[in-house]
Design a protein around this motif. Sequence first.
Motif, mmCIF file in Angstrom:
data_model
loop_
_atom_site.group_PDB
_atom_site.id
_atom_site.type_symbol
_atom_site.label_atom_id
_atom_site.label_comp_id
_atom_site.label_asym_id
_atom_site.label_seq_id
_atom_site.Cartn_x
_atom_site.Cartn_y
_atom_site.Cartn_z
ATOM 1 N N CYS A 259 1.654 2.071 -1.398
ATOM 2 C CA CYS A 259 1.617 0.842 -0.614
ATOM 3 C C CYS A 259 0.885 1.003 0.706
ATOM 4 O O CYS A 259 0.424 0.018 1.290
ATOM 5 N N PRO B 186 -3.178 0.187 -0.549
ATOM 6 C CA PRO B 186 -3.195 -0.773 -1.657
ATOM 7 C C PRO B 186 -4.564 -0.927 -2.307
ATOM 8 O O PRO B 186 -4.651 -1.410 -3.439
ATOM 9 N N SER C 79 2.919 -4.922 -1.064
ATOM 10 C CA SER C 79 3.923 -3.896 -1.379
ATOM 11 C C SER C 79 4.860 -4.346 -2.488
ATOM 12 O O SER C 79 5.224 -3.559 -3.370
ATOM 13 N N GLU D 283 6.007 -4.442 5.434
ATOM 14 C CA GLU D 283 4.579 -4.602 5.142
ATOM 15 C C GLU D 283 3.721 -4.244 6.344
ATOM 16 O O GLU D 283 2.666 -3.623 6.204
#
Length: 377
Positions: A224, A227, A6, A172
């Motif tokens: 994010c 990804p 991220s 995350e």
Amino acid sequence: MRRLPSLDILRGFALCGILFANAPAILRLDPIRDDAVDPVLRWLEFGVYHRFFPLFSLLFGIGFALMWRSARERARSPRVVMLRRVLAIGALGAVHQLLQPGEALLPYAIVALALLLPATFLPDRWAAPVAGALGAVLTVAAAFAANGLLLVPGLFLLGFAAGSAGLPQRLEVGDKRVVMFVLLGLVPAAVAALIWQAADSEAGVIAGLVMAAVYGCVVLLAVCTRPDSSVGRVLTALGRTALTNYLTATGIIVAARFFATPLGIEPTAPGAWGRTLALCVLILAAQAAVSLWWLGRFAQGPVEWLLRRVSWAGMSVTAPTVPTVPVDAAATATASTTASPQVAFGADARPTVSTVRAVPVTPDSGANDGRAERYSR
């Protein structure tokens, strides 16, 4: 230290916006066209200026905190590592100033020396609250002073506080619905800020902060969470080589000034602003392609690798102690275990494995995260 995708994606996104903000200034474009402000400049004022620089500054503070944590775990003199890194960034910035007066690296290094390095002396339990509170006060003061450069100290400290508190790691792996709720709260604030900016240009810094937060939330939610998408891979590559790309983009634009007439980007040329944006798109496309190719072969960008070597040169490094895993002789005779080659810029591939041991960690390997490495006897 494991990389957080991220952060790489957000850094790559910020890098793209900074190029659009810097290119017209480097080319010294005339903002007035036919006795009116160029419409491209008007778009930049509401969509780009003061929107990406805060995001990049916040990420710098976060990255500093994460590297400080890693240096404490691995180096016997962690502050020397951080000091070397900051001084190296300052040296790069001093050279970069010759091509782009007003660039960010030198001010970043000065603020890091003045605030971030002293912040490492705070006890762990106080690092996040003290840095966060001081950062918030400085950021609000700079915003109402309508000075974008003065935002750097506060955003550095806010980023340091976030990194010290482990917020990036929680985002995350955590539920992104929190980001969605934050975004929903920011939307009306962003609309109000843009209306305020339209009525008073001095509100551009405040509007920029709000829009930077909106942009960050949108990227976290849209990219994010995926990804491995095409956009995610491109932004990750740009983010992992951000320093290299930041410097090379300046070189390309400065070189383009020598061809301003055929490119139609002379300061007073009709359509120069639009063609400058097109040039930025081409530069980013080329940098994305090169970054993807490079990272397919090396663990870091060339300038990132150089910065790492300068930071860690000659330092004594420690690694966590991991018990040796006993290997059965009969199993060893019948089974073969090989290590996946890990290529780092300036490092060799890992050798074949037959046992796992704790070994000193070399800071020169760009892919090393501080864990025990696998080596043959």
